[in-house]
Scaffold this motif. Structure first.
Motif, PDB file in Angstrom:
ATOM      1  N   VAL A  24      -0.878  79.381 -37.021  1.00 51.50           N
ATOM      2  CA  VAL A  24       0.524  79.377 -37.450  1.00 51.50           C
ATOM      3  C   VAL A  24       1.286  80.118 -36.479  1.00 51.50           C
ATOM      4  CG1 VAL A  24       2.349  80.424 -38.906  1.00 51.50           C
ATOM      5  CG2 VAL A  24       0.066  79.943 -39.757  1.00 51.50           C
ATOM      6  N   TYR A  25       1.862  79.067 -36.363  1.00 54.05           N
ATOM      7  CA  TYR A  25       3.191  79.410 -35.481  1.00 54.05           C
ATOM      8  C   TYR A  25       4.408  80.270 -35.719  1.00 54.05           C
ATOM      9  CZ  TYR A  25       0.955  76.738 -32.059  1.00 54.05           C
ATOM     10  OH  TYR A  25       0.303  75.249 -31.564  1.00 54.05           O
ATOM     11  N   HIS A  26       4.522  81.450 -35.569  1.00 55.28           N
ATOM     12  CA  HIS A  26       6.138  82.256 -36.279  1.00 55.28           C
ATOM     13  C   HIS A  26       7.284  81.941 -34.813  1.00 55.28           C
ATOM     14  CE1 HIS A  26       2.787  84.604 -38.707  1.00 55.28           C
ATOM     15  NE2 HIS A  26       2.795  84.234 -38.099  1.00 55.28           N
ATOM     16  N   ILE A  27       8.434  81.710 -35.500  1.00 57.13           N
ATOM     17  CA  ILE A  27       9.599  80.895 -35.255  1.00 57.13           C
ATOM     18  C   ILE A  27      10.731  82.200 -35.575  1.00 57.13           C
ATOM     19  CG2 ILE A  27      10.973  79.966 -34.018  1.00 57.13           C
ATOM     20  CD1 ILE A  27       9.007  77.435 -34.902  1.00 57.13           C
ATOM     21  N   ASN A  28      10.639  83.258 -35.096  1.00 58.20           N
ATOM     22  CA  ASN A  28      12.113  84.311 -35.505  1.00 58.20           C
ATOM     23  C   ASN A  28      13.283  84.188 -35.157  1.00 58.20           C
ATOM     24  OD1 ASN A  28      13.151  86.853 -36.307  1.00 58.20           O
ATOM     25  ND2 ASN A  28      12.213  87.890 -35.365  1.00 58.20           N
ATOM     26  N   PHE A  29      14.004  83.826 -34.415  1.00 60.54           N
ATOM     27  CA  PHE A  29      15.465  83.344 -34.257  1.00 60.54           C
ATOM     28  C   PHE A  29      16.470  83.530 -34.570  1.00 60.54           C
ATOM     29  CE2 PHE A  29      18.497  80.866 -32.413  1.00 60.54           C
ATOM     30  CZ  PHE A  29      18.334  80.522 -31.287  1.00 60.54           C
ATOM     31  N   THR A  30      17.288  85.153 -34.295  1.00 60.16           N
ATOM     32  CA  THR A  30      19.016  85.348 -34.797  1.00 60.16           C
ATOM     33  C   THR A  30      18.273  85.854 -36.387  1.00 60.16           C
ATOM     34  OG1 THR A  30      19.751  83.409 -35.251  1.00 60.16           O
ATOM     35  CG2 THR A  30      19.943  84.268 -33.549  1.00 60.16           C
ATOM     36  N   ASN A  31      19.050  85.286 -36.947  1.00 58.54           N
ATOM     37  CA  ASN A  31      18.516  85.683 -38.514  1.00 58.54           C
ATOM     38  C   ASN A  31      17.814  84.869 -39.176  1.00 58.54           C
ATOM     39  OD1 ASN A  31      20.690  83.664 -38.655  1.00 58.54           O
ATOM     40  ND2 ASN A  31      21.830  84.418 -40.241  1.00 58.54           N
ATOM     41  N   PHE A  32      17.197  83.988 -38.168  1.00 58.22           N
ATOM     42  CA  PHE A  32      15.488  82.882 -39.437  1.00 58.22           C
ATOM     43  C   PHE A  32      14.525  83.285 -39.451  1.00 58.22           C
ATOM     44  CE2 PHE A  32      17.391  80.455 -37.135  1.00 58.22           C
ATOM     45  CZ  PHE A  32      16.563  78.679 -36.491  1.00 58.22           C
ATOM     46  N   TYR A  33      13.402  83.186 -40.045  1.00 56.71           N
ATOM     47  CA  TYR A  33      12.375  83.019 -39.441  1.00 56.71           C
ATOM     48  C   TYR A  33      11.071  82.140 -39.861  1.00 56.71           C
ATOM     49  CZ  TYR A  33       7.496  85.132 -39.780  1.00 56.71           C
ATOM     50  OH  TYR A  33       5.734  85.274 -39.569  1.00 56.71           O
ATOM     51  N   LEU A  34      10.729  81.279 -39.480  1.00 53.89           N
ATOM     52  CA  LEU A  34       9.754  79.834 -39.844  1.00 53.89           C
ATOM     53  C   LEU A  34       8.698  80.106 -39.429  1.00 53.89           C
ATOM     54  CD1 LEU A  34      12.447  77.309 -38.536  1.00 53.89           C
ATOM     55  CD2 LEU A  34      12.042  77.807 -40.589  1.00 53.89           C
ATOM     56  N   GLU A  35       7.448  79.842 -40.569  1.00 48.66           N
ATOM     57  CA  GLU A  35       6.068  80.118 -40.145  1.00 48.66           C
ATOM     58  C   GLU A  35       5.657  78.138 -40.190  1.00 48.66           C
ATOM     59  OE1 GLU A  35       4.086  82.120 -43.387  1.00 48.66           O
ATOM     60  OE2 GLU A  35       4.540  84.149 -41.886  1.00 48.66           O
ATOM     61  N   LEU A  36       4.741  77.466 -39.490  1.00 51.40           N
ATOM     62  CA  LEU A  36       4.586  76.283 -39.075  1.00 51.40           C
ATOM     63  C   LEU A  36       3.006  76.559 -38.415  1.00 51.40           C
ATOM     64  CD1 LEU A  36       7.715  75.216 -37.289  1.00 51.40           C
ATOM     65  CD2 LEU A  36       7.294  74.709 -39.936  1.00 51.40           C
ATOM     66  N   ASN A  37       2.345  75.286 -38.875  1.00 54.91           N
ATOM     67  CA  ASN A  37       1.327  74.891 -38.766  1.00 54.91           C
ATOM     68  C   ASN A  37       1.319  74.325 -37.423  1.00 54.91           C
ATOM     69  OD1 ASN A  37       1.562  72.277 -39.321  1.00 54.91           O
ATOM     70  ND2 ASN A  37       0.095  72.586 -40.981  1.00 54.91           N
ATOM     71  N   LYS A  38       0.456  73.391 -36.969  1.00 53.09           N
ATOM     72  CA  LYS A  38       0.616  72.727 -35.629  1.00 53.09           C
ATOM     73  C   LYS A  38       1.233  71.119 -35.545  1.00 53.09           C
ATOM     74  CE  LYS A  38      -0.955  71.737 -31.345  1.00 53.09           C
ATOM     75  NZ  LYS A  38       0.141  71.937 -30.122  1.00 53.09           N
ATOM     76  N   GLU A  39       1.078  70.681 -36.678  1.00 50.71           N
ATOM     77  CA  GLU A  39       1.789  69.228 -36.849  1.00 50.71           C
ATOM     78  C   GLU A  39       3.127  69.980 -37.428  1.00 50.71           C
ATOM     79  OE1 GLU A  39       1.067  65.843 -40.686  1.00 50.71           O
ATOM     80  OE2 GLU A  39      -0.386  67.374 -39.879  1.00 50.71           O
ATOM     81  N   ASP A  40       3.467  71.006 -37.813  1.00 47.10           N
ATOM     82  CA  ASP A  40       4.735  70.825 -38.406  1.00 47.10           C
ATOM     83  C   ASP A  40       5.580  71.515 -37.660  1.00 47.10           C
ATOM     84  OD1 ASP A  40       4.204  70.395 -41.073  1.00 47.10           O
ATOM     85  OD2 ASP A  40       3.938  72.157 -41.254  1.00 47.10           O
ATOM     86  N   LEU A  41       4.890  71.469 -36.805  1.00 47.97           N
ATOM     87  CA  LEU A  41       5.586  72.595 -35.739  1.00 47.97           C
ATOM     88  C   LEU A  41       5.827  71.464 -33.831  1.00 47.97           C
ATOM     89  CD1 LEU A  41       7.154  74.691 -33.454  1.00 47.97           C
ATOM     90  CD2 LEU A  41       5.061  74.976 -32.440  1.00 47.97           C
ATOM     91  N   GLU A  42       4.998  70.252 -34.381  1.00 48.54           N
ATOM     92  CA  GLU A  42       5.505  69.108 -33.455  1.00 48.54           C
ATOM     93  C   GLU A  42       6.589  67.875 -34.165  1.00 48.54           C
ATOM     94  OE1 GLU A  42       4.139  68.631 -30.523  1.00 48.54           O
ATOM     95  OE2 GLU A  42       3.574  70.524 -30.300  1.00 48.54           O
ATOM     96  N   LEU A  43       6.227  68.080 -35.413  1.00 47.47           N
ATOM     97  CA  LEU A  43       7.379  66.885 -36.064  1.00 47.47           C
ATOM     98  C   LEU A  43       8.986  67.551 -35.973  1.00 47.47           C
ATOM     99  CD1 LEU A  43       5.546  65.980 -39.197  1.00 47.47           C
ATOM    100  CD2 LEU A  43       6.405  65.240 -37.285  1.00 47.47           C
ATOM    101  N   PHE A  44       8.776  69.387 -36.106  1.00 45.86           N
ATOM    102  CA  PHE A  44       9.915  69.794 -36.208  1.00 45.86           C
ATOM    103  C   PHE A  44      10.951  70.032 -34.798  1.00 45.86           C
ATOM    104  CE2 PHE A  44      12.832  74.652 -35.986  1.00 45.86           C
ATOM    105  CZ  PHE A  44      13.210  73.567 -36.880  1.00 45.86           C
ATOM    106  N   LYS A  45       9.676  70.273 -33.632  1.00 38.25           N
ATOM    107  CA  LYS A  45      10.384  69.808 -32.191  1.00 38.25           C
ATOM    108  C   LYS A  45      11.000  68.080 -31.705  1.00 38.25           C
ATOM    109  CE  LYS A  45       7.462  71.448 -29.184  1.00 38.25           C
ATOM    110  NZ  LYS A  45       5.941  71.546 -28.473  1.00 38.25           N
ATOM    111  N   ARG A  46      10.267  67.033 -32.399  1.00 35.92           N
ATOM    112  CA  ARG A  46      10.889  66.016 -32.451  1.00 35.92           C
ATOM    113  C   ARG A  46      12.006  66.128 -33.180  1.00 35.92           C
ATOM    114  NH1 ARG A  46       7.411  61.814 -35.095  1.00 35.92           N
ATOM    115  NH2 ARG A  46       5.532  63.281 -34.526  1.00 35.92           N
ATOM    116  N   TYR A  47      12.455  66.737 -34.325  1.00 33.37           N
ATOM    117  CA  TYR A  47      13.866  66.785 -34.904  1.00 33.37           C
ATOM    118  C   TYR A  47      14.878  67.081 -33.912  1.00 33.37           C
ATOM    119  CZ  TYR A  47      16.530  67.610 -38.219  1.00 33.37           C
ATOM    120  OH  TYR A  47      17.762  67.566 -39.445  1.00 33.37           O
ATOM    121  N   ILE A  48      14.231  68.228 -33.595  1.00 34.17           N
ATOM    122  CA  ILE A  48      15.612  69.181 -33.021  1.00 34.17           C
ATOM    123  C   ILE A  48      15.618  68.517 -32.171  1.00 34.17           C
ATOM    124  CG2 ILE A  48      15.494  71.598 -31.509  1.00 34.17           C
ATOM    125  CD1 ILE A  48      15.983  72.035 -34.860  1.00 34.17           C
TER     126      ILE A  48
END
Length: 117
Positions: A24-48
């Motif tokens: 699991v990838y853990h993304i901690n940024f300013t005041n939010f936190y996300l946990e994403l698996n590899k597939e979700d992270l790739e989809l999220f990166k494309r969305y961003i």
């Protein structure tokens, strides 16, 4: 609980790390936190990467708010808000394009409106 966490990237706003036990990838940024698996992270990166910063800043130009870039989430009543510098820092964090954090602040690191009376 994750025990084998490796920090992949870090900047002044947050970190992205990876747990080797649970994959699991853990993304901690300013005041939010996300946990994403590899597939979700790739989809999220494309969305961003497809977010048009100019569009959002123009759309909310008349609004007296600092953060005008909206990242909608799958949850209808939850959106992530960024200003331009935060958004690019978040994007760089996701793509692991971050610089080393400096221990000392510069004048540019301080987000404060100074009024000289």
């Amino acid at each position: 609980m994750c025990h084998h966490i490796k920090i992949l990237a870090k900047n002044v706003y947050g970190t992205i790390s990876f747990c080797e036990n649970c994959n699991v990838y853990h993304i901690n940024f300013t005041n939010f936190y996300l946990e994403l698996n590899k597939e979700d992270l790739e989809l999220f990166k494309r969305y961003i990467s497809e977010i048009d910063v100019e569009y959002w800043e123009t759309k909310y130009d008349a609004m007296p708010v600092k953060r005008k870039i909206v990242v909608s989430t799958i949850q209808n009543n939850l959106s992530l808000l960024f200003d331009r510098s935060e958004f690019y820092a978040f994007k760089n964090l996701l793509y692991l394009n971050t610089k080393t954090i400096k221990d000392n602040l510069t004048v540019l690191d301080i987000d404060y409106t100074l009024f000289l009376n």
